[in-house]
Motif scaffolding. Sequence first.
Motif, PDB file in Angstrom:
ATOM      1  N   PRO A  46      46.059  67.779  45.942  1.00 59.73           N
ATOM      2  CA  PRO A  46      45.859  66.436  46.505  1.00 59.73           C
ATOM      3  C   PRO A  46      46.956  66.076  47.504  1.00 59.73           C
ATOM      4  N   PHE A  84      48.234  63.129  50.535  1.00 62.72           N
ATOM      5  CA  PHE A  84      48.143  61.794  51.138  1.00 62.72           C
ATOM      6  C   PHE A  84      48.761  61.831  52.515  1.00 62.72           C
ATOM      7  N   ARG A  98      43.360  68.976  49.729  1.00 62.06           N
ATOM      8  CA  ARG A  98      42.365  67.892  49.703  1.00 62.06           C
ATOM      9  C   ARG A  98      43.022  66.559  50.050  1.00 62.06           C
ATOM     10  N   ASN A  99      42.506  65.919  51.065  1.00 58.58           N
ATOM     11  CA  ASN A  99      42.929  64.564  51.403  1.00 58.58           C
ATOM     12  C   ASN A  99      42.406  63.632  50.310  1.00 58.58           C
ATOM     13  N   ILE A 100      43.287  62.884  49.653  1.00 56.39           N
ATOM     14  CA  ILE A 100      42.840  62.020  48.561  1.00 56.39           C
ATOM     15  C   ILE A 100      41.902  60.921  49.047  1.00 56.39           C
ATOM     16  N   PHE A 101      41.840  60.711  50.373  1.00 56.05           N
ATOM     17  CA  PHE A 101      40.924  59.707  50.933  1.00 56.05           C
ATOM     18  C   PHE A 101      39.830  60.352  51.784  1.00 56.05           C
ATOM     19  N   ALA A 144      45.574  52.611  45.299  1.00 58.05           N
ATOM     20  CA  ALA A 144      44.692  53.761  45.499  1.00 58.05           C
ATOM     21  C   ALA A 144      45.498  55.031  45.753  1.00 58.05           C
ATOM     22  N   GLN A 191      46.781  56.156  42.396  1.00 57.27           N
ATOM     23  CA  GLN A 191      45.677  56.725  41.629  1.00 57.27           C
ATOM     24  C   GLN A 191      45.383  58.162  42.061  1.00 57.27           C
ATOM     25  N   GLY A 192      45.567  58.444  43.363  1.00 58.96           N
ATOM     26  CA  GLY A 192      45.303  59.784  43.879  1.00 58.96           C
ATOM     27  C   GLY A 192      46.348  60.806  43.487  1.00 58.96           C
ATOM     28  N   GLN A 193      47.518  60.369  43.033  1.00 59.79           N
ATOM     29  CA  GLN A 193      48.595  61.258  42.589  1.00 59.79           C
ATOM     30  C   GLN A 193      48.822  62.438  43.555  1.00 59.79           C
ATOM     31  N   PRO A 194      49.124  62.151  44.811  1.00 61.67           N
ATOM     32  CA  PRO A 194      49.320  63.234  45.784  1.00 61.67           C
ATOM     33  C   PRO A 194      50.508  64.119  45.431  1.00 61.67           C
TER      34      PRO A 194
END
Length: 334
Positions: free
Chosen positions: A214, A216, A244-247, A261, A264-267
Amino acid sequence: MPTPHHRAATVRGTATGLIAVLALSACGATVEEPVDPDRKVIVQRCGEEVEYATPRRAVVYEGGSADKMFALGLTDHVHGYVMPPANPPVTESPWAQEYAKVEFLSDDLLNRELVVDTKADLVVAGWGSGFSDKRGITPEILDGLNIQSFIHTESCFNYPGFPQRTTPFEGLYTDLERLGRIFGVEARATEVVQGFRQRVEAVRAQTTGTDRTPVFLYDSGTDQPFTAGRQVPPTDIISFAGARNIFEQLDSRWTQVSWEAVVQGQPEIIVILDYGDQPAQEKINFLKTFPTTRKLPAVVNDRFFVLDYNEGISGPRNIDGLEKFAGYLRSLRP
């Protein structure tokens, strides 16, 4: 998507019947292609079919536009460039010698008065960045002034009336092919696109296909972060490199999100978009001290990757950014 219609676009001035000698920057070879002064072609501008005559006084906005022209060997067709101060210096560009051959027109935002005053016969820019309803410079307005325009395909998905959807890297290839048709250098465009595709596939061949780390992307912002959605090149860069882009699910280009957010994505990696308004290190320092982000895995492990502005907006340097980021990911593997 609305049905495209034909709109004739006349030009100021005419092309000469000279032979354009195009320097191939990648391998040093040359290609000679004739330029017909009466040549006109139908090429899509986002979802709209437009008739183009061969431009001789193009004005390009930002590095991505200029780089696309230079990569195709079209320096002689570029009158000048507009480069806002947030952009990195053109002396850092792989095409620095080409920038030196054309006129620096302004360090302000693109505007109609500049385009008219320079007697431009083509303006190359993105929708929402260079072209803008609010600032009164749109392809429709330029059509009324008999000035041709070209919109980056990557920015077309919300172009009013004639949207077009594509993935960011495919948008880059499409732009090079369309510009190749407009300027009559289709063979050169095909060669450039094939070279870029090969470089991308070489990167993808080195990914495991399962490591979707993940990531960001941090552009700017303290109250709310500004980041990359699905429709801009960094998402393809991150994905093609194997992360993977968390967005990546946000159906937008550059957009604001919430810090909640992001958490939540825990990059595990943070990509810093680097440009002139704020040094990358200042952004990193902020993320390390901001209570909401300082405990993120990427921050705790000091995993920051700096992406140059012109590697993040639509342009040939997207491929450079991909190769660099993929190399960074590989360096983290055990």
